[in-house]
Scaffold this motif. Structure first.
Motif, PDB file in Angstrom:
ATOM      1  N   ASP A  27      10.598  30.446 -35.306  1.00 38.07           N
ATOM      2  CA  ASP A  27      11.043  29.061 -35.467  1.00 38.07           C
ATOM      3  C   ASP A  27      10.063  28.218 -36.278  1.00 38.07           C
ATOM      4  O   ASP A  27       9.890  27.030 -36.019  1.00 38.07           O
ATOM      5  CB  ASP A  27      11.323  28.428 -34.099  1.00 38.07           C
ATOM      6  N   TRP A  28       9.374  28.834 -37.228  1.00 35.77           N
ATOM      7  CA  TRP A  28       8.458  28.143 -38.135  1.00 35.77           C
ATOM      8  C   TRP A  28       7.309  27.445 -37.387  1.00 35.77           C
ATOM      9  O   TRP A  28       6.754  26.472 -37.860  1.00 35.77           O
ATOM     10  CB  TRP A  28       9.219  27.126 -39.001  1.00 35.77           C
ATOM     11  N   ARG A  29       6.950  27.975 -36.204  1.00 39.21           N
ATOM     12  CA  ARG A  29       5.909  27.324 -35.400  1.00 39.21           C
ATOM     13  C   ARG A  29       4.686  28.192 -35.140  1.00 39.21           C
ATOM     14  O   ARG A  29       3.731  27.742 -34.514  1.00 39.21           O
ATOM     15  CB  ARG A  29       6.492  26.872 -34.065  1.00 39.21           C
ATOM     16  N   ALA A  30       4.711  29.450 -35.610  1.00 35.48           N
ATOM     17  CA  ALA A  30       3.594  30.354 -35.311  1.00 35.48           C
ATOM     18  C   ALA A  30       3.551  31.482 -36.337  1.00 35.48           C
ATOM     19  O   ALA A  30       4.555  31.786 -36.992  1.00 35.48           O
ATOM     20  CB  ALA A  30       3.761  30.942 -33.908  1.00 35.48           C
ATOM     21  N   PHE A  70       0.798  24.191 -43.544  1.00 36.30           N
ATOM     22  CA  PHE A  70       0.927  23.817 -42.136  1.00 36.30           C
ATOM     23  C   PHE A  70      -0.306  23.048 -41.702  1.00 36.30           C
ATOM     24  O   PHE A  70      -1.331  23.051 -42.385  1.00 36.30           O
ATOM     25  CB  PHE A  70       1.168  25.059 -41.262  1.00 36.30           C
ATOM     26  N   ASN A 104      -2.346  29.702 -33.060  1.00 34.21           N
ATOM     27  CA  ASN A 104      -0.956  29.244 -33.136  1.00 34.21           C
ATOM     28  C   ASN A 104      -0.686  28.070 -32.197  1.00 34.21           C
ATOM     29  O   ASN A 104       0.092  27.174 -32.524  1.00 34.21           O
ATOM     30  CB  ASN A 104       0.005  30.391 -32.808  1.00 34.21           C
ATOM     31  N   ILE A 107      -1.297  24.726 -33.900  1.00 32.23           N
ATOM     32  CA  ILE A 107      -0.509  24.296 -35.057  1.00 32.23           C
ATOM     33  C   ILE A 107       0.289  23.065 -34.644  1.00 32.23           C
ATOM     34  O   ILE A 107       0.890  23.030 -33.574  1.00 32.23           O
ATOM     35  CB  ILE A 107       0.426  25.428 -35.547  1.00 32.23           C
ATOM     36  N   VAL A 108       0.275  22.063 -35.497  1.00 30.77           N
ATOM     37  CA  VAL A 108       1.001  20.817 -35.239  1.00 30.77           C
ATOM     38  C   VAL A 108       2.208  20.781 -36.175  1.00 30.77           C
ATOM     39  O   VAL A 108       2.061  20.859 -37.390  1.00 30.77           O
ATOM     40  CB  VAL A 108       0.089  19.594 -35.481  1.00 30.77           C
ATOM     41  N   GLY A 109       3.390  20.689 -35.608  1.00 31.42           N
ATOM     42  CA  GLY A 109       4.599  20.670 -36.427  1.00 31.42           C
ATOM     43  C   GLY A 109       5.013  22.074 -36.846  1.00 31.42           C
ATOM     44  O   GLY A 109       4.667  23.060 -36.192  1.00 31.42           O
ATOM     45  N   ARG A 110       5.727  22.143 -37.956  1.00 33.96           N
ATOM     46  CA  ARG A 110       6.272  23.422 -38.419  1.00 33.96           C
ATOM     47  C   ARG A 110       5.575  23.910 -39.679  1.00 33.96           C
ATOM     48  O   ARG A 110       5.048  23.118 -40.456  1.00 33.96           O
ATOM     49  CB  ARG A 110       7.764  23.284 -38.702  1.00 33.96           C
ATOM     50  N   ILE A 111       5.634  25.195 -39.864  1.00 33.10           N
ATOM     51  CA  ILE A 111       5.142  25.844 -41.074  1.00 33.10           C
ATOM     52  C   ILE A 111       6.222  25.645 -42.138  1.00 33.10           C
ATOM     53  O   ILE A 111       7.402  25.868 -41.868  1.00 33.10           O
ATOM     54  CB  ILE A 111       4.888  27.343 -40.809  1.00 33.10           C
ATOM     55  N   GLN A 112       5.829  25.210 -43.319  1.00 32.82           N
ATOM     56  CA  GLN A 112       6.786  24.921 -44.386  1.00 32.82           C
ATOM     57  C   GLN A 112       6.515  25.804 -45.602  1.00 32.82           C
ATOM     58  O   GLN A 112       5.354  26.019 -45.957  1.00 32.82           O
ATOM     59  CB  GLN A 112       6.663  23.470 -44.835  1.00 32.82           C
TER      60      GLN A 112
END
Length: 118
Positions: A27-30, A70, A104, A107-112
């Motif tokens: 989910d683009w979070r890790a 990110f 992980n 991480i703040v927010g999503r990986i783009q």
């Protein structure tokens, strides 16, 4: 009571299609766990360097290269050593594979995805 926003640092990661698919599944979070032959996870500190790796290394090897951006809590990053991998601007963070899950979590927010090369 007010929420104080955590200071973050922007990082980039050049990646190929396989790793990017795993990030999508998370989910683009890790970032996914490292493979046995990958003892270090190394995001980079500047976009230019990430572009060069994605374009010049990932494309010939994998047919495509991507640059992701990110944010990570700055306080947490103080414990990750910065390595100079060449010239003055070729800087990487070295995160041992066994610490990636904790990384992980910061991480703040999503990986783009910010660049794509084919």
């Amino acid at each position: 009571m007010t929420d104080r926003q955590q200071a973050t640092t922007t990082l980039w990661r050049p990646t190929g299609p396989r790793e990017l698919e795993l990030v999508r599944e998370l989910d683009w979070r890790a970032w996914p766990p490292r493979l046995p032959e990958q003892p270090i996870f190394y995001p980079v500190l500047n976009e230019d360097y990430a572009v060069r790796i994605a374009r010049d290394w990932n494309v010939p090897r994998d047919g495509a290269g991507f640059v992701t951006r990110f944010e990570v809590e700055s306080d947490f990053l103080r414990r990750c050593p910065v390595q100079q991998a060449g010239g003055r601007t070729i800087l990487e963070l070295w995160v041992p594979a066994e610490e990636l899950e904790e990384f992980n979590a910061h991480i703040v927010g999503r990986i783009q995805v910010v660049h794509e090369f084919r």
